[in-house]
Design a protein around this motif. Structure first.
Motif, mmCIF file in Angstrom:
data_model
loop_
_atom_site.group_PDB
_atom_site.id
_atom_site.type_symbol
_atom_site.label_atom_id
_atom_site.label_comp_id
_atom_site.label_asym_id
_atom_site.label_seq_id
_atom_site.Cartn_x
_atom_site.Cartn_y
_atom_site.Cartn_z
ATOM 1 N N PHE A 1 0.690 -1.142 0.123
ATOM 2 C CA PHE A 1 -0.027 0.032 -0.081
ATOM 3 C C PHE A 1 0.921 1.133 0.076
ATOM 4 C CE2 PHE A 1 -2.631 -3.073 2.514
ATOM 5 C CZ PHE A 1 -3.426 -3.448 1.314
ATOM 6 N N PHE A 2 2.003 1.367 -0.879
ATOM 7 C CA PHE A 2 2.728 2.415 -0.510
ATOM 8 C C PHE A 2 2.017 3.621 -1.443
ATOM 9 C CE2 PHE A 2 6.581 4.577 -2.197
ATOM 10 C CZ PHE A 2 7.171 4.802 -0.836
ATOM 11 N N LYS A 3 1.168 3.375 -2.355
ATOM 12 C CA LYS A 3 0.484 4.656 -3.009
ATOM 13 C C LYS A 3 -0.197 5.262 -1.797
ATOM 14 C CE LYS A 3 -2.785 5.452 -6.671
ATOM 15 N NZ LYS A 3 -3.431 6.500 -6.120
ATOM 16 N N ILE B 1 0.632 5.839 1.051
ATOM 17 C CA ILE B 1 1.709 6.510 1.815
ATOM 18 C C ILE B 1 2.007 7.716 1.237
ATOM 19 C CG2 ILE B 1 4.052 6.754 2.850
ATOM 20 C CD1 ILE B 1 3.493 4.349 3.974
ATOM 21 N N ASN B 2 2.180 7.904 -0.207
ATOM 22 C CA ASN B 2 2.323 8.972 -1.061
ATOM 23 C C ASN B 2 1.258 9.748 -0.969
ATOM 24 O OD1 ASN B 2 4.868 8.716 -2.352
ATOM 25 N ND2 ASN B 2 4.350 7.059 -3.795
ATOM 26 N N ASP B 3 0.024 9.335 -1.029
ATOM 27 C CA ASP B 3 -1.163 9.971 -1.082
ATOM 28 C C ASP B 3 -1.429 10.875 0.066
ATOM 29 O OD1 ASP B 3 -1.535 9.329 -3.614
ATOM 30 O OD2 ASP B 3 -3.207 7.531 -3.262
ATOM 31 N N GLY C 1 7.444 9.760 0.820
ATOM 32 C CA GLY C 1 7.516 8.731 0.122
ATOM 33 C C GLY C 1 8.977 8.251 0.063
ATOM 34 N N ASP C 2 9.663 8.955 -0.739
ATOM 35 C CA ASP C 2 11.030 9.182 -0.932
ATOM 36 C C ASP C 2 11.809 8.741 0.034
ATOM 37 O OD1 ASP C 2 10.330 9.514 -3.750
ATOM 38 O OD2 ASP C 2 11.504 11.305 -3.795
ATOM 39 N N GLN C 3 11.908 9.289 1.110
ATOM 40 C CA GLN C 3 12.539 9.015 2.510
ATOM 41 C C GLN C 3 12.246 7.779 2.953
ATOM 42 O OE1 GLN C 3 15.109 11.110 3.518
ATOM 43 N NE2 GLN C 3 15.315 9.117 4.826
ATOM 44 N N GLY D 1 19.099 -4.752 -4.991
ATOM 45 C CA GLY D 1 18.827 -3.874 -6.208
ATOM 46 C C GLY D 1 17.221 -3.305 -6.079
ATOM 47 N N ARG D 2 17.283 -1.967 -6.746
ATOM 48 C CA ARG D 2 15.663 -1.690 -6.793
ATOM 49 C C ARG D 2 15.265 -2.077 -8.245
ATOM 50 N NH1 ARG D 2 14.091 4.843 -6.660
ATOM 51 N NH2 ARG D 2 11.745 4.542 -6.424
ATOM 52 N N TRP D 3 14.198 -2.739 -8.270
ATOM 53 C CA TRP D 3 13.593 -3.651 -9.644
ATOM 54 C C TRP D 3 13.002 -2.147 -10.277
ATOM 55 C CZ3 TRP D 3 16.155 -6.843 -12.325
ATOM 56 C CH2 TRP D 3 15.417 -7.386 -13.203
ATOM 57 N N GLY E 1 -2.705 -11.514 1.576
ATOM 58 C CA GLY E 1 -2.918 -10.582 2.808
ATOM 59 C C GLY E 1 -1.899 -9.886 2.906
ATOM 60 N N ARG E 2 -0.633 -10.026 2.139
ATOM 61 C CA ARG E 2 0.474 -8.898 2.342
ATOM 62 C C ARG E 2 1.206 -9.203 3.581
ATOM 63 N NH1 ARG E 2 -3.328 -6.313 -0.718
ATOM 64 N NH2 ARG E 2 -2.628 -5.372 -2.387
ATOM 65 N N ASN E 3 2.436 -8.394 4.075
ATOM 66 C CA ASN E 3 3.287 -8.713 4.832
ATOM 67 C C ASN E 3 3.316 -9.972 5.316
ATOM 68 O OD1 ASN E 3 4.714 -8.053 7.273
ATOM 69 N ND2 ASN E 3 2.816 -7.742 8.630
HETATM 70 N N1 LIG Z 1 7.963 8.623 -3.439
HETATM 71 C C1 LIG Z 1 7.864 7.658 -4.183
HETATM 72 N N2 LIG Z 1 7.011 6.714 -4.709
HETATM 73 C C2 LIG Z 1 7.108 5.817 -5.695
HETATM 74 C C3 LIG Z 1 8.455 5.870 -6.292
HETATM 75 N N3 LIG Z 1 8.345 4.813 -7.172
HETATM 76 C C4 LIG Z 1 7.119 4.260 -7.254
HETATM 77 N N4 LIG Z 1 6.230 4.957 -6.245
HETATM 78 C C5 LIG Z 1 4.845 4.931 -6.028
HETATM 79 O O1 LIG Z 1 4.760 3.542 -5.339
HETATM 80 C C6 LIG Z 1 3.414 3.012 -5.696
HETATM 81 C C7 LIG Z 1 3.062 1.916 -5.976
HETATM 82 O O2 LIG Z 1 1.643 1.851 -5.986
HETATM 83 P P1 LIG Z 1 0.827 0.473 -6.582
HETATM 84 O O3 LIG Z 1 1.594 -0.299 -7.481
HETATM 85 O O4 LIG Z 1 -0.600 0.892 -6.664
HETATM 86 O O5 LIG Z 1 1.200 -0.462 -5.162
HETATM 87 P P2 LIG Z 1 0.634 -0.159 -3.568
HETATM 88 O O6 LIG Z 1 0.052 1.024 -3.363
HETATM 89 O O7 LIG Z 1 2.130 -0.468 -3.085
HETATM 90 O O8 LIG Z 1 -0.055 -1.367 -3.392
HETATM 91 P P3 LIG Z 1 0.352 -2.923 -3.303
HETATM 92 O O9 LIG Z 1 1.605 -3.399 -3.848
HETATM 93 O O10 LIG Z 1 -0.779 -3.914 -3.963
HETATM 94 O O11 LIG Z 1 0.499 -3.150 -2.012
HETATM 95 C C8 LIG Z 1 2.505 4.508 -6.736
HETATM 96 O O12 LIG Z 1 1.952 5.323 -5.914
HETATM 97 C C9 LIG Z 1 4.079 4.938 -7.392
HETATM 98 O O13 LIG Z 1 3.872 6.262 -7.391
HETATM 99 C C10 LIG Z 1 9.601 6.872 -5.866
HETATM 100 O O14 LIG Z 1 10.596 6.661 -6.444
HETATM 101 N N5 LIG Z 1 9.053 7.617 -4.853
#
Ligand SMILES: Nc1nc2c(ncn2[C@@H]2O[C@H](COP(=O)(O)OP(=O)(O)OP(=O)(O)O)[C@@H](O)[C@H]2O)c(=O)[nH]1
Length: 515
Positions: free
Chosen positions: A249-251, A253-255, A262-264, A284-286, A358-360
């Motif tokens: 759910f990284f998206k 966090i950014n949102d 997010g970068d940090q 490595g970062r894929w 279920g992740r994690n």
């Molecule tokens: N801050 C930041 N965000 C990034 C970078 N590269 C990718 N992202 C973000 O990572 C998020 C990935 O989102 P999703 O592919 O929907 O995956 P997710 O929200 O992690 O959800 P799941 O993988 O299904 O658990 C997107 O919002 C990208 O913008 C980066 O270099 N910096």
């Protein structure tokens, strides 16, 4: 000598003016002082001795101190000011005291230069062990040549076989000394410049292979290391595994917190993973929020433990604003017959399952091992499933027996059996494996299975590998984890289930048709 020193000084000084790094600036000062020294030597008799003797020698010893300083800067080692300034002070005071005594001056000079040379050679010897470039060899050769000439001169002086009356004596020994100083000057300068160039090339290479944000390796480097490790596996049978990690759910966090946060978090995450792995493992970062860890010399079981360690460390780490994250991980071990794409795809599939379930969590490339068996809690077991059946009774029975034997072996290995007992069990497992392979090949040939030859080739590779592993185990050159990796993972899981699974539909079709 003067022209050479000046030309090198101007050329290197011009470069160092634009980019003051790696010790080029102190090297320029060293060359300038060297040129000055020889100018003053050349004017001996025509200018006061204060200049041609005292200033010239203080300048030369200072040139050496600058060279030691330059090497220290390049090697990123702190060299004490005392080490740099004491020789200068000794020559300045000693020459002032013995201006009219050439033998005393020569003795002071010789002793000081020998000490400086030894300090320099000491630093270079340590650097030579770490460096792969050629520049350092040229530099060391130059310094060593000068050291040799000094040592020979000192011995000749002490034994009384040579007495130097003046530095400008037109003797053969003096000419050879100047000639070697000239060669040494060129080797040192050339070597130093080459060293800085080699370092700049290495920096560029690293930059081209590193991810700027997280300082992890990029795809290019990961694939390069993977190919090397796959060759090592094919040649020496050293297992290699990979873990794919995707932040959950990284998206969101950014949102919620913005891209900066997010970068940090991505940077912190990379540091957390790095702290869980060995320095021979490659992170490595894929792409985006997806990472790969390549684990050389790591079997399936070792990798499972490391993946779990990473998952737990990511879950417990706290980030800015009290943010916590989790990650999903999938891993796979490489097979000797694998392509990079096939190996990666299996880890990707496992990652996909970790997300879906279920992740994690950590998922292996196949849900084959149960963590506990009812009869022996805490011991992993291979679980037979009806999906693994090929449709041929004889083969299925043999597969089940091999599974059972592998489980007994697993029990013995984790249950503290002696090395000899394990070796005996592995030997009988391999015997059963070879017998099964012969039966299987005979059947596939009889049924005209189209990929029969390829399957036979796989058998030959596995038998060869099994024999060499057992020999190494008997010679105490192999640890249990690698043997376990072969029996459970490479043979039972990968070959019996995946490779044999490929001919199952063919055999089933013919069985239904009554052949
Ligand atoms: N801050 C930041 N965000 C990034 C970078 N590269 C990718 N992202 C973000 O990572 C998020 C990935 O989102 P999703 O592919 O929907 O995956 P997710 O929200 O992690 O959800 P799941 O993988 O299904 O658990 C997107 O919002 C990208 O913008 C980066 O270099 N910096």
């Amino acid at each position: 000598m003067i022209t050479s020193s000046l030309t090198l000084c101007l050329a290197i000084g011009w470069v160092a003016k634009r980019e003051d790094r790696d010790g080029l600036r102190p090297l320029t000062y060293c060359l300038a002082l060297h040129a000055l020294t020889y100018c003053l030597y050349a004017l001996r008799g025509r200018i006061p001795d204060l200049l041609s003797v005292w200033v010239a020698n203080v300048a030369l010893v200072s040139a050496f101190s600058f060279l030691i300083h330059a090497v220290g800067v390049f090697l990123e080692r702190r060299i004490s000011r005392w080490v740099l300034l004491t020789p200068v002070a000794v020559v300045a005071l000693g020459f002032a005291a013995f201006m009219s005594n050439i033998s005393a001056r020569m003795a002071i000079n010789g002793a000081v230069f020998l000490v400086q040379e030894l300090i320099l050679l000491g630093h270079l010897a340590r650097a030579l062990r770490e460096s792969r470039g050629r520049g350092i060899y040229l530099l060391t050769a130059g310094v060593f040549l000068f050291f040799l000439v000094l040592a020979i001169t000192a011995i000749a002086e002490l034994s009384g076989s040579e007495r130097i009356q003046s530095i400008t004596d037109p003797t053969l020994a003096q000419s050879l000394r100047f000639l070697s100083a000239f060669v040494s000057l060129n080797l040192v300068s050339l070597g130093f410049v080459l060293m800085t160039k080699e370092r700049a090339d290495e920096r560029t290479r690293q930059m081209a292979m590193k991810d700027k944000l997280t300082d992890c390796w990029n795809r290019f480097r990961i694939e390069e290391v993977a190919q090397q490790e796959m060759l090592r596996l094919a040649r020496y049978g050293t297992p290699v595994s990979l873990i794919m990690i995707d932040l959950d759910f990284f998206k969101a966090i950014n949102d919620q917190h913005g891209h900066g946060v997010g970068d940090q978090i991505l940077k912190d995450f990379a540091a957390t993973v790095q702290s869980c792995i060995r320095n021979t493992d490659v992170l490595g970062r894929w792409g985006g929020e997806e990472f790969i860890v390549l684990l050389p010399a790591s079997s399936y079981f070792v990798t499972a433990a490391i993946a779990e360690r990473i998952r737990a460390a990511v879950e417990t780490a706290e980030h800015a604003n009290g943010i916590r994250i989790t990650a999903s991980l999938g891993f796979s071990s490489c097979q000797s017959s694998d392509s990079w794409d096939a190996w990666l795809a299996r880890a990707d599939l496992a990652l996909y399952r970790a997300k879906a379930e279920g992740r994690n969590r950590v998922e292996a490339e196949m849900p084959l091992l149960s963590e506990d068996s009812p009869s022996a809690p805490g011991v992993a077991r291979l679980i037979w499933s009806r999906e693994f059946e090929t449709g041929n009774r004889m083969l299925d029975q043999q597969h089940r027996q091999l599974f059972e034997q592998a489980n007994q072996l697993l029990g013995a290995m984790t249950g503290g059996a002696s090395r000899q007992q394990i070796a005996d069990r592995v030997a009988s497992f391999l015997l059963a494996m070879e017998e099964h392979m012969l039966d299987e090949e005979a059947l596939l040939e009889k049924l005209d299975y189209p990929d029969c030859e390829e399957h036979q080739a796989q058998h030959r590779r596995l038998i060869e590998r099994a024999r060499s592993l057992l020999e190494r185990y008997a010679r105490n050159e192999l640890d249990l984890a690698e043997l376990l990796h072969f029996v459970i993972y490479e043979f039972s899981a990968q070959h019996l289930l995946i490779e044999d699974g490929k001919y199952a539909p063919f055999v089933q079709r013919l069985t239904l048709a009554g052949r």
